[in-house]
Design a protein around this motif. Structure first.
Motif, PDB file in Angstrom:
ATOM      1  N   HIS A  90       0.850  -1.193   0.000  1.00  0.00           N
ATOM      2  CA  HIS A  90       0.000   0.000   0.000  1.00  0.00           C
ATOM      3  C   HIS A  90       0.886   1.242   0.000  1.00  0.00           C
ATOM      4  O   HIS A  90       1.663   1.460   0.937  1.00  0.00           O
ATOM      5  N   VAL A  91       0.768   2.030  -1.042  1.00  0.00           N
ATOM      6  CA  VAL A  91       1.556   3.263  -1.141  1.00  0.00           C
ATOM      7  C   VAL A  91       0.894   4.350  -0.302  1.00  0.00           C
ATOM      8  O   VAL A  91      -0.323   4.557  -0.378  1.00  0.00           O
ATOM      9  N   THR A  92       1.694   5.008   0.528  1.00  0.00           N
ATOM     10  CA  THR A  92       1.194   6.110   1.356  1.00  0.00           C
ATOM     11  C   THR A  92       1.987   7.375   1.057  1.00  0.00           C
ATOM     12  O   THR A  92       3.013   7.344   0.378  1.00  0.00           O
ATOM     13  N   ARG A  93       1.488   8.479   1.583  1.00  0.00           N
ATOM     14  CA  ARG A  93       2.185   9.755   1.454  1.00  0.00           C
ATOM     15  C   ARG A  93       2.743  10.155   2.818  1.00  0.00           C
ATOM     16  O   ARG A  93       2.023  10.145   3.809  1.00  0.00           O
ATOM     17  N   LYS A  94       4.024  10.490   2.834  1.00  0.00           N
ATOM     18  CA  LYS A  94       4.668  10.955   4.066  1.00  0.00           C
ATOM     19  C   LYS A  94       5.009  12.439   3.889  1.00  0.00           C
ATOM     20  O   LYS A  94       5.702  12.806   2.945  1.00  0.00           O
ATOM     21  N   GLN A  95       4.499  13.264   4.780  1.00  0.00           N
ATOM     22  CA  GLN A  95       4.735  14.709   4.660  1.00  0.00           C
ATOM     23  C   GLN A  95       6.224  15.042   4.726  1.00  0.00           C
ATOM     24  O   GLN A  95       6.941  14.566   5.590  1.00  0.00           O
ATOM     25  N   TYR A  96       6.661  15.854   3.777  1.00  0.00           N
ATOM     26  CA  TYR A  96       8.020  16.393   3.750  1.00  0.00           C
ATOM     27  C   TYR A  96       7.903  17.890   3.578  1.00  0.00           C
ATOM     28  O   TYR A  96       7.652  18.383   2.490  1.00  0.00           O
ATOM     29  N   LEU A  97       8.079  18.631   4.669  1.00  0.00           N
ATOM     30  CA  LEU A  97       7.702  20.038   4.676  1.00  0.00           C
ATOM     31  C   LEU A  97       8.883  20.996   4.643  1.00  0.00           C
ATOM     32  O   LEU A  97       8.705  22.202   4.773  1.00  0.00           O
ATOM     33  N   ASP A  98      10.099  20.455   4.462  1.00  0.00           N
ATOM     34  CA  ASP A  98      11.261  21.345   4.400  1.00  0.00           C
ATOM     35  C   ASP A  98      11.555  21.824   2.986  1.00  0.00           C
ATOM     36  O   ASP A  98      12.509  22.563   2.758  1.00  0.00           O
ATOM     37  N   GLN A 124       6.242  12.559   0.323  1.00  0.00           N
ATOM     38  CA  GLN A 124       7.040  11.499  -0.288  1.00  0.00           C
ATOM     39  C   GLN A 124       6.183  10.241  -0.385  1.00  0.00           C
ATOM     40  O   GLN A 124       5.544   9.844   0.592  1.00  0.00           O
ATOM     41  N   ARG A 125       6.144   9.629  -1.558  1.00  0.00           N
ATOM     42  CA  ARG A 125       5.428   8.354  -1.688  1.00  0.00           C
ATOM     43  C   ARG A 125       6.318   7.238  -1.155  1.00  0.00           C
ATOM     44  O   ARG A 125       7.475   7.097  -1.539  1.00  0.00           O
ATOM     45  N   THR A 126       5.734   6.439  -0.264  1.00  0.00           N
ATOM     46  CA  THR A 126       6.489   5.379   0.404  1.00  0.00           C
ATOM     47  C   THR A 126       5.582   4.178   0.631  1.00  0.00           C
ATOM     48  O   THR A 126       4.362   4.332   0.736  1.00  0.00           O
TER      49      THR A 126
END
Length: 656
Positions: free
Chosen positions: A145-153, A161-163
């Motif tokens: 299952h592909v999820t999105r991880k917040q990358y706010l820098d 980021q898709r992970t």
């Protein structure tokens, strides 16, 4: 009369009070007393032709000034479904950063700037991820299952980021213990930072979207050396597949550290595992020091909510600052402000890390959050003050300071002053609570600086653009068939072969074990000989000679084969290797000519021994027989090299 405050003495006394010792002096008891705890997030780029969710090529890098276009973005926080803001998002928004992406058409497409939905996941990357998960004894998920991880820098233009998690709950075997693994994920790599000055941060997008795996451990490591050992093991395990990228930036680790009563702090992007012991040692003591700062402040400040700084803008016409950087700030029309910190006397000069004090914690945040470049402040507890005592007294009077207060003088553009004042007060209030959750940037000397607020646990959410990918047992079992043996098995085998221990790290780092095994199996050359050759001779050549473009380690196999087939002693390989390393297309016979090698029969070499013995008897000074042997060996060495083994020659010399 009150004793005069001495900042250096206070620094040394606080260092002693927390029990700081160097890493060399530290024992396991030291770390047990601190409650040392550490875990890892080890990132490794995969050796694939394309990126993870698009068809752009992977592994093509551009220089900072090589780009076809620039894309500019500003990060802004948005409310979550629960009506909350992410702390990291708020911090990044406060910086008012302009994010610039330097785009090269060859390596970037519209997917990376979120103008195109993701393509199907790169199956080559997925398969490599499964193989490494199996090697790590992880349980493979039934569906990806592909999820999105917040990358706010700003390091990823989309802000996420898709992970995807591939395996969960595994373990690795260190020399003396097992370390549990939480999970292994495959994900997109981020951009490479070019510069971060003031309110402008520049990235290159060539690395963006390249397949990357992240192996996450439990916090099972209880001393700095265990952290390094675990990290090395994971990196060696990844490299044992031969399917990961190597070189600067291809492998990076985030190291999580905490102490008893502390909080998880993440040291971000450690490039070299050799830095880990010093970094984790110092971070644990930094937290220990901050806990003492908290205790000292809580004894003096009963209600943190009522605690506030006081500030005044100051005019250099009325104050004399001999420091060049203060004068430079004035010449740039920066505003200069003095800030009073109630009850903070002795805190600013409190030890935190070797060569650093609590004041550095504030200066670091002024750089990151208020975007005021260093040097950005001075204070009342500098070891060598750039403020004359009379001027400092004037500032204290201006601020209506009490005897137990401390003062900061900072400078910056007028537009950043408000943020800077908020940042100073915020960091001081954090000190009353203990240790802030944050990520920190590492340095080669083992110290760290503040990088950003640590993201919350709820930074991941499902990616609705990508359908789940089922993993069939038959597919997993097929991948299992060609796995290399475990790193710990290879380690034990090297010990059985009596390969020198000081070569192991290099052999695993370069994934040379399969080649040593091949040389042993096919050429019948002892692994001790080839392992020593790789770990000592080849390592030296690699560090001192210019590598030819076509050189690869398999040429060493061919070199050994050539020497074996021509009945030449393997010692000759040491002389031939520098030439082959720089000129890999040169045939071996030409290499022998280049190093002035001449084929001489063993009998002709041995026949010179009686003559040399007689000659030495005429000039000898020492009565020791081994001196004669050394001298004769030295005389015969140039002609013996490659024609007869030195071991055999020595025995012959001693027998005559």
């Amino acid at each position: 009369m009150k004793n005069k405050f001495d900042a250096l003495s206070n620094y040394n006394e606080s260092k002693k009070a927390i029990g700081y010792v160097s890493r060399k002096e530290a024992t396991q008891e030291t770390y047990n007393n601190l409650g040392f705890m550490s875990g890892l997030e080890v990132h490794q780029q995969l050796l694939t032709g394309k990126k993870l969710f698009c068809n752009c090529p992977a592994g093509i890098y551009q220089k900072a000034e090589q780009y076809d276009a620039e894309v500019i973005r500003h990060m802004r926080p948005t409310l979550s479904e629960l009506g909350e803001y992410d702390g990291t998002a708020l911090m990044e928004f406060k910086t008012k950063k302009e994010i610039v992406y330097r785009v090269k058409n060859e390596t970037t497409c519209t997917y990376e700037v979120d103008d195109t939905p993701p393509f199907h996941i790169n199956m080559e990357a997925l398969n490599i991820s499964i193989e490494i998960s199996l090697l790590s004894k992880l349980n493979i998920v039934g569906e990806v299952h592909v999820t999105r991880k917040q990358y706010l820098d700003g390091s990823i233009p989309t802000g996420f980021q898709r992970t995807a998690i591939i395996g969960v709950e595994g373990e690795i075997d260190l020399k003396n213990k097992k370390v549990r693994l939480i999970q292994l994920s495959v994900e997109e790599d981020s951009c490479r930072e070019v510069s971060d000055i003031g309110h402008r941060r520049i990235y290159r997008t060539d690395r963006l979207g390249m397949p990357l795996i992240e192996t996450v451990t439990y916090p099972d490591m209880v001393n700095p050396d265990e952290v390094k050992e675990a990290c090395d093991y994971i990196r060696f395990l990844n490299r044992s597949t031969g399917k990961v990228r190597t070189g600067i930036g291809a492998g990076r680790e985030d190291v999580n550290v905490s102490c008893k009563g502390g909080r998880r702090v993440e040291i971000k992007g450690v490039a070299h595992t050799k830095w880990i012991p010093e970094l984790t040692h110092n971070e644990c003591f930094r937290q220990w020091a901050l806990l003492r700062v908290k205790k000292l402040l809580n004894e003096k400040i009963k209600d943190a909510n009522k605690w506030h700084v006081a500030s005044k803008e100051i005019d250099l016409h009325f104050f004399g600052f001999p420091c060049d950087y203060v004068k430079n700030a004035s010449e740039q029309s920066y505003k200069i402000h003095a800030v009073n910190l109630p009850e903070f006397k002795g805190i600013l000069s409190h030890f935190t890390q070797p060569g650093k004090m609590f004041a550095n914690e504030i200066s670091d945040r002024l750089k990151v959050i208020a975007c005021i470049e260093k040097p950005n402040m001075t204070h009342s507890e500098e070891f060598e003050s750039c403020i004359a005592k009379d001027d400092l007294d004037k500032i204290k009077t201006l601020l209506k300071s009490e005897d137990n207060d401390a003062q900061i003088i900072f400078w910056g553009p007028e537009s950043d002053i408000k943020t800077a004042l908020e940042t100073i007060e915020e960091r001081c209030k954090m000190a009353m609570e203990g240790i802030p959750n944050e990520t920190r940037k590492s340095f080669i000397d083992g110290t760290t600086i503040f990088e950003r607020v640590l993201p919350g646990a709820d930074r991941m959410y499902p990616d609705t653009d990508t359908a789940p990918i089922p993993l069939e047992d038959s597919h997993i079992n097929k991948l299992r068939e060609n796995l290399p043996n475990d790193v710990i098995e290879r380690y034990n085998q090297l010990k059985k072969w009596d390969v020198p221990v000081d070569t192991y790290t290099y052999i695993f780092k370069k994934n040379l074990y399969p080649l040593i095994e091949k040389i042993n199996t096919e050429l019948k050359i002892s692994p001790k000989i080839s392992g020593t050759f790789f770990g000592h001779n080849f390592k030296y050549i690699e560090g001192h000679y210019q590598k030819g473009r076509e050189f690869n380690e398999n040429l060493i196999y061919e070199l050994f084969k050539f020497l074996k087939n021509n009945n030449l002693d393997l010692q000759l390989a040491k002389n031939m290797l520098p030439v082959i390393y720089e000129h890999p297309k040169m045939d071996f016979d030409s290499v022998l000519t280049t190093i002035n090698f001449k084929k001489i029969k063993k009998e002709d070499i041995v026949s010179k021994i009686p003559f040399l013995k007689n000659k030495f008897s005429e000039i000898r000074i020492s009565p020791k027989e081994e001196v004669a042997t050394h001298w004769i060996m030295g005389e015969l060495r140039p002609t013996a090299l490659g024609n007869i083994s030195f071991t055999e020659l020595r025995k012959t010399v001693e027998a005559n």
